[in-house]
Design an enzyme around this catalytic site. Structure first.
Site, mmCIF file in Angstrom:
data_model
loop_
_atom_site.group_PDB
_atom_site.id
_atom_site.type_symbol
_atom_site.label_atom_id
_atom_site.label_comp_id
_atom_site.label_asym_id
_atom_site.label_seq_id
_atom_site.Cartn_x
_atom_site.Cartn_y
_atom_site.Cartn_z
ATOM 1 N N ASP A 40 0.841 -1.204 0.000
ATOM 2 C CA ASP A 40 0.000 0.000 0.000
ATOM 3 C C ASP A 40 0.869 1.244 0.000
ATOM 4 O OD1 ASP A 40 -2.071 -1.669 0.069
ATOM 5 O OD2 ASP A 40 -2.767 -1.175 2.093
ATOM 6 N N GLU A 42 4.018 1.607 -1.083
ATOM 7 C CA GLU A 42 4.661 1.829 -2.390
ATOM 8 C C GLU A 42 3.651 2.442 -3.366
ATOM 9 O OE1 GLU A 42 7.863 -1.856 -2.737
ATOM 10 O OE2 GLU A 42 5.743 -2.238 -2.998
ATOM 11 N N PHE A 43 2.433 1.886 -3.326
ATOM 12 C CA PHE A 43 1.389 2.362 -4.229
ATOM 13 C C PHE A 43 1.133 3.851 -3.985
ATOM 14 C CE2 PHE A 43 -2.942 3.264 -5.488
ATOM 15 C CZ PHE A 43 -3.044 2.637 -6.720
ATOM 16 N N ASP A 44 0.967 4.192 -2.701
ATOM 17 C CA ASP A 44 0.671 5.596 -2.383
ATOM 18 C C ASP A 44 1.823 6.508 -2.760
ATOM 19 O OD1 ASP A 44 -1.878 5.190 -1.513
ATOM 20 O OD2 ASP A 44 -1.270 4.724 0.529
ATOM 21 N N SER A 101 -12.798 6.462 -2.325
ATOM 22 C CA SER A 101 -11.802 5.892 -1.429
ATOM 23 C C SER A 101 -11.418 6.983 -0.420
ATOM 24 C CB SER A 101 -10.682 5.374 -2.322
ATOM 25 O OG SER A 101 -9.482 5.889 -1.971
ATOM 26 N N LEU A 102 -10.433 6.733 0.404
ATOM 27 C CA LEU A 102 -10.039 7.725 1.406
ATOM 28 C C LEU A 102 -8.616 8.186 1.133
ATOM 29 C CD1 LEU A 102 -11.271 5.903 4.633
ATOM 30 C CD2 LEU A 102 -12.213 8.002 3.694
ATOM 31 N N GLU A 127 -12.525 5.749 13.918
ATOM 32 C CA GLU A 127 -12.947 4.354 13.720
ATOM 33 C C GLU A 127 -11.749 3.525 13.302
ATOM 34 O OE1 GLU A 127 -15.929 4.335 10.663
ATOM 35 O OE2 GLU A 127 -17.054 5.935 11.633
ATOM 36 N N LYS A 129 -9.851 1.139 10.732
ATOM 37 C CA LYS A 129 -9.900 0.946 9.284
ATOM 38 C C LYS A 129 -9.805 -0.555 9.035
ATOM 39 C CE LYS A 129 -7.990 2.737 4.984
ATOM 40 N NZ LYS A 129 -8.104 1.518 4.235
ATOM 41 N N ASP A 131 -9.570 -3.991 7.122
ATOM 42 C CA ASP A 131 -8.829 -4.308 5.905
ATOM 43 C C ASP A 131 -9.495 -5.461 5.156
ATOM 44 O OD1 ASP A 131 -6.924 -4.161 4.008
ATOM 45 O OD2 ASP A 131 -5.340 -5.123 5.167
ATOM 46 N N ARG A 150 -17.397 -2.337 -4.672
ATOM 47 C CA ARG A 150 -17.076 -0.980 -5.076
ATOM 48 C C ARG A 150 -16.934 -0.867 -6.592
ATOM 49 N NH1 ARG A 150 -12.182 2.683 -2.921
ATOM 50 N NH2 ARG A 150 -10.869 1.116 -3.902
ATOM 51 N N TYR A 239 -20.079 0.951 8.409
ATOM 52 C CA TYR A 239 -19.542 2.205 8.946
ATOM 53 C C TYR A 239 -20.056 3.476 8.286
ATOM 54 C CZ TYR A 239 -16.301 0.809 5.208
ATOM 55 O OH TYR A 239 -15.758 0.368 4.037
ATOM 56 N N LYS A 302 -13.334 10.858 10.760
ATOM 57 C CA LYS A 302 -14.424 11.466 9.986
ATOM 58 C C LYS A 302 -14.983 12.649 10.766
ATOM 59 C CE LYS A 302 -15.783 6.945 8.244
ATOM 60 N NZ LYS A 302 -16.716 5.821 8.366
ATOM 61 N N LYS A 326 -2.658 5.165 8.144
ATOM 62 C CA LYS A 326 -2.272 3.758 7.984
ATOM 63 C C LYS A 326 -1.173 3.393 8.977
ATOM 64 C CE LYS A 326 -3.280 1.587 4.452
ATOM 65 N NZ LYS A 326 -3.653 1.451 3.107
ATOM 66 N N CYS A 423 17.401 -32.911 -7.645
ATOM 67 C CA CYS A 423 16.355 -32.904 -6.623
ATOM 68 C C CYS A 423 16.975 -33.155 -5.246
ATOM 69 C CB CYS A 423 15.312 -33.981 -6.937
ATOM 70 S SG CYS A 423 14.081 -34.161 -5.636
ATOM 71 N N CYS A 426 15.646 -36.801 -4.100
ATOM 72 C CA CYS A 426 15.925 -38.080 -4.749
ATOM 73 C C CYS A 426 17.106 -38.028 -5.721
ATOM 74 C CB CYS A 426 14.674 -38.600 -5.451
ATOM 75 S SG CYS A 426 14.247 -37.650 -6.910
ATOM 76 N N CYS A 441 11.177 -31.608 -10.184
ATOM 77 C CA CYS A 441 11.799 -32.928 -10.204
ATOM 78 C C CYS A 441 10.900 -33.840 -11.049
ATOM 79 C CB CYS A 441 11.924 -33.474 -8.781
ATOM 80 S SG CYS A 441 12.292 -35.235 -8.763
ATOM 81 N N CYS A 447 10.081 -40.224 -6.290
ATOM 82 C CA CYS A 447 10.563 -39.171 -5.384
ATOM 83 C C CYS A 447 9.642 -39.142 -4.153
ATOM 84 C CB CYS A 447 10.546 -37.845 -6.141
ATOM 85 S SG CYS A 447 11.097 -36.449 -5.182
#
Ligand code: IVH
Length: 684
Positions: A40, A42-44, A101-102, A127, A129, A131, A150, A239, A302, A326, A423, A426, A441, A447
Site C-alpha cells: 500500500d 509503495e502504491f501511495d 476511497s479515502l 474508527e 480501518k 482491511d 465498489r 460504517y 471522519k 495507515k 532434486c 531423490c 523434479c 521421489c
C-alpha cells in the site's frame, strides 16, 4: 530553444506515463486478480509522485489517469473470456452515490495538520480501518435488495447471494421507523481464524495461498457458489449510512441508529474533541488491534457533523471530511542462515529461507518462502546476508530486500547464488519448463515427497475424503513399504495396518471404513483426486460434466479438451500426458478393479443439448428459481452462461429489474429477451 526545452522535460513526461501504466496494472492485479504486487505504501508513494508530475504538466491531464478514479474490482468478463475462461456471473449495477476511497496518511503530523484545518470545534469520529473490501447494501422497505462491490467506484457487481451468507447482515428489517430506502456501507472481512484454516486447506491441496485476509475475502466474494462462500465464514462491519430521509444530524448518531436497527457496528468507535484525543485513540489501537478477530490496517477519522461534512465536500476521488491513517508495516532485519528446498506433490522445488528467528507483529518468524530462482536473483540475496522481513497486511511473512550494503561487502561477484541442479530429495536432475518460473523434479513415481504428496492429496477432504489416513500415517505406511501409490490404498489389509505401532485395531477399522466409503465418491471428485497437474476441483467438475466417464476422457485430444470451459492448452497437455503414461494406466486399472466411480451420474453431464452452442446472459431477479439454479440449468442443457451482452449472445434470460445498460445493449444489438416463463417452457 524549443528543442532544448522539450529535451529537458522529456524524462519526467516519460516517468509520468510509466507511472500511469504501472499504477493501472497494480490496480488490476490488486482488485481483479487479488494478487497485489505493490505494498500500500509503495502504491501511495507512486501515486503521490504521479500527482506531482501531473500538476507540473497540466497539458498531460487525462481523465483516465489512475489519479482521477479509484481502482476497479469489476470482473472483466471480456478479459477472462480471452483466456478461454468463463466471464463473470454478476450483474453490474450503477451506484446511487459513487463509492470513493479515502486519502491516506502515514504520519501523525499529517493527521495533526488535517485536524487543524477543520472548522474550529469540529468533532471527529475515530474508527478502525478494516482491511477487507467495501460493500454497499441497499435496503428497500426494509428488505436487502442489492449488495454491490465498489467496482470502479461508479458501478459495482451485485454479489447479494454471497452477502446473504453473512449471518450478521439482516435480510429484512421489520420496523416502522425506517426510511423507504437507505444504503449501508461497510467492509466484508474473513476473520483471521477462518483465513488461516482456509489457507491450511489450500496448502494441503497445493492451491496457491491467499496473501492476506483481504485477498481471501475478495476471492471469496467473487465465487459463483454461495454454499462455498458460507462455508468459508465471512463477516462484515458497517460504517457509513446514506440515503435521502435519514435520521440524525451526525455520523455517530446514524451509526447508533444502524446499530439499533440490528446492524453490526464496531464497538471501537469514539467521538474525539481534539487532536490529543485522536492521538490517544491511534496509540491505543496501534497495539490493541492485534487482539481483534479481523484485520485492520489503520484508523479512519471522519468529521462528525453532517452539515460540516457537506460544507467540506469531496475531491474527485476522496471526501475532504475524512482521512485514513495507515499503521506502518512491521519490518525487521535478520540473518538469512540457509536456503533449503521443499519438493511438493507435483515435483515443484520451492526454496525456503531459514532465518535467525525474529519477532514480527506478535509472532516469531524463522522461515519464509523465496518462491523460485528468479525471486532470489531479483533480490540478489544469499546465505549470510541480512535481509528485511516484512509482515504488514500480509500474514505470510515476506522477504522484501537485503540490507544494503550487507556488511562487510568487498565483492558479491564470483560466489553468486546458484539453484540446485538435482532434486534435494531423490537426486534426479531438475528440469525447468520453458515459460515457467519453477524447477521441477521429473521423478514422479520415485521421489518420496511426490509419492506421499499425491497420496495425501488423493485422501484429502475435497477429493476422496478418507478419514484416518493423515500425513503421519501415510508417512508410516510408506516407510513400511505398504503404500507406494494411490492404488495401494485399496489393497491395505486390516492385519497390516493394525500391526503398525501407534495404529491399533480400532483405527485400522476406521481407516478401512473410510476407504470403503470412498468407493462411492462421485466421478468428478475422483478425477480431481487423481492429482493431474493443474486440474483443480472446479476444473475437474467442468471436465467431468463434458466427459462423463474415464474411458471417454482417456481418448480426448488436447484440442477437444481445450473446448471445455476453464481448460487451456497447458491443462489439456497435462491431461493427455497423464493418460499417455503407462504407470498411470496401471494404477487406474487397479482403481477400477477396486470399484471407484469412473463414470458420472446422469445429472452431472448435460441432460440435453437443447441449448448446445448458445451463449446466454442472465439478468435481473427471478421468482421460480435462483440465478444459480438457472445457471446450472443452462449448463445441464449444453449452453454457456456468460456475464456480458455481446453480438455473440444467443438470448438474455431476463428477470425483473433487468439492468438498464444490459437492456440497452441488447436492444442495440438486437438480442432477444426471454422471460423466466418462456425459458422454463423451452426447457420443458
Ligand atoms: S469510510 C467516503 N470507514 O477503506 C468514505 N472506510 O481506503 C467511505 N474502510 O473504501 C469510507 N474501514 O473500503 C470508511 N471505518 C471505515 C473503514 C473504511 C475500512 C475502507 C473502505 C474504503 C477504504 C478507503
Amino acid at each position: 530553444m524549443m528543442d532544448l526545452f522539450t529535451e529537458i522535460e522529456e524524462p519526467e513526461r516519460k516517468e509520468l506515463k510509466a507511472l500511469r501504466k504501472e499504477l493501472e496494472e497494480a490496480n488490476y492485479k490488486y482488485y481483479v486478480l487479488n494478487m497485489p504486487t505493490l505494498s500500500d505504501r509503495e502504491f501511495d508513494e507512486k501515486m503521490h509522485r504521479l500527482q506531482a508530475l501531473e500538476a507540473q504538466f497540466p497539458d498531460m491531464f487525462d481523465p483516465k489517469s489512475p489519479t482521477q478514479h479509484v481502482g476497479s474490482d469489476l470482473d472483466k468478463g471480456q478479459r477472462t473470456k480471452d483466456k478461454g475462461q468463463n466471464g463473470k456471473g454478476f450483474e453490474t449495477v450503477r451506484h446511487k452515490y459513487p463509492m470513493l476511497s479515502l486519502a491516506n496518511s502515514y504520519s501523525r503530523e499529517e493527521i495533526e495538520d488535517w485536524v487543524r484545518k477543520l472548522p474550529s470545534g469540529a468533532e471527529i469520529v475515530c474508527e478502525l480501518k478494516y482491511d477487507g473490501l467495501s460493500i454497499s447494501l441497499w435496503y428497500e422497505h426494509g428488505i436487502l435488495v442489492r449488495a454491490l462491490t465498489r467496482g470502479d467506484g461508479q458501478q459495482g457487481d451485485d454479489v447479494i447471494a454471497n452477502i446473504k451468507t453473512i449471518p450478521s447482515i439482516p435480510w429484512k428489517i421489520e420496523r416502522n421507523d425506517i426510511p423507504a430506502f437507505f444504503e449501508l456501507r461497510g467492509e466484508v472481512l474473513l476473520p483471521w481464524e477462518r483465513f488461516e484454516a482456509l489457507n491450511k486447506e489450500r496448502e494441503e491441496q497445493e492451491e496457491p495461498l491467499f496473501a492476506n485476509p483481504r485477498n481471501a475475502a475478495s476471492g471469496t466474494l467473487k465465487l459463483q457458489d454461495p454454499r462455498e462462500v458460507a462455508r468459508r465464514g465471512l463477516d462484515a462491519y458497517l460504517y457509513y449510512m446514506l440515503g435521502e430521509e435519514l435520521p440524525g444530524t451526525t455520523h455517530y448518531e446514524r451509526l447508533e441508529t444502524a446499530k439499533q436497527w440490528g446492524f453490526h457496528i464496531s464497538d471501537a468507535i469514539k467521538v474525539c474533541k481534539n487532536v490529543d484525543e485522536v492521538m490517544a485513540y491511534i496509540a491505543y489501537w496501534d497495539t490493541e488491534r492485534k487482539n481483534l478477530p479481523v484485520a485492520t490496517d489503520g484508523i479512519v477519522l471522519k468529521v462528525n457533523n453532517l452539515a460540516q461534512q457537506e460544507e467540506l465536500g469531496f475531491t474527485a476521488k476522496t471526501p475532504r471530511w475524512a482521512i485514513a491513517y495507515k499503521f506502518p508495516a512491521e519490518k525487521q532485519l535478520t540473518l538469512l542462515k540457509e536456503i533449503t528446498y521443499q519438493v511438493g506433490r507435483t515435483g515443484v522445488v520451492t526454496p525456503v529461507a531459514n532465518l535467525e528467528p525474529v519477532q514480527l507483529s506478535g509472532t516469531i518468524v524463522q522461515r519464509a518462502t523465496l518462491h523460485n530462482e528468479d525471486f532470489i536473483k531479483s533480490l540478489d540475496i544469499r546465505p549470510g546476508d541480512h535481509v528485511w522481513v516484512e509482515k504488514g497486511g500480509e500474514i505470510i511473512p515476506k522477504i522484501v530486500g537485503r540490507d544494503n550494503p550487507t556488511p562487510p561487502l568487498p565483492s558479491r561477484e564470483g560466489d553468486g547464488f546458484t539453484f540446485p541442479t538435482v532434486c534435494p530429495e531423490c537426486g534426479t536432475p531438475l528440469v525447468r519448463v520453458e515459460g515457467e518460473a519453477a524447477w521441477r523434479c521429473p521423478n514422479e513415481a520415485g521421489c518420496p515427497p511426490q509419492i506421499k504428496g499425491k497420496i495425501e492429496h488423493f485422501v484429502s477432504r475435497k477429493a476422496m475424503n478418507i478419514d484416518g489416513l493423515g500425513e503421519e500415517t501415510i508417512d508410516l505406511l510408506y516407510r513400511q513399504g505398504l503404500l507406494h501409490n494411490i492404488a495401494d490404498i485399496y489393497d491395505l489389509r486390516l492385519e497390516d495396518i493394525a500391526a503398525q505401532e501407534r495404529l491399533g485395531e480400532k483405527s485400522a477399522q476406521n481407516m478401512l471404513a473410510g476407504i470403503e466409503a470412498s468407493k462411492q465418491v462421485p466421478w468428478a471428485r475422483v478425477l480431481f483426486a487423481l492429482g493431474i497437474r493443474m486440474v483443480g476441483e472446479t476444473t475437474a467438475k467442468k471436465i467431468a460434466r463434458v466427459y462423463n466417464s474415464i474411458d471417454a476422457l482417456q481418448w480426448a485430444t488436447a484440442e477437444q479438451l481445450c473446448a471445455i470451459e476453464d481448460v487451456g492448452p497447458q491443462i489439456a497437455e497435462n491431461i493427455v500426458a497423464y493418460f499417455n503414461d503407462i504407470r498411470n494406466l496401471e494404477i487406474l486399472e487397479r482403481l477400477r478393479q477396486a470399484g471407484l466411480q469412473f463414470e458420472g451420474e446422469a445429472a452431472e453431464g448435460p441432460q440435453s443439448d437443447k441449448l448446445a452452442g448458445m451463449s446466454i446472459v442472465i439478468s435481473g431477479t427471478f421468482s421460480h428459481h435462483s440465478r444459480d439454479e438457472y445457471k446450472a440449468m443452462i449448463e445441464a442443457n449444453g449452453g454457456k452462461n456468460v456475464g456480458s451482452v455481446s453480438k455473440k449472445t444467443s438470448f438474455i434470460l431476463a428477470g425483473e429489474n433487468m439492468g438498464p445498460e444490459k437492456r440497452k445493449k441488447a436492444e442495440d444489438l438486437g438480442i432477444p429477451l426471454k422471460t423466466e416463463e418462456e425459458f422454463l417452457e423451452m426447457m420443458n
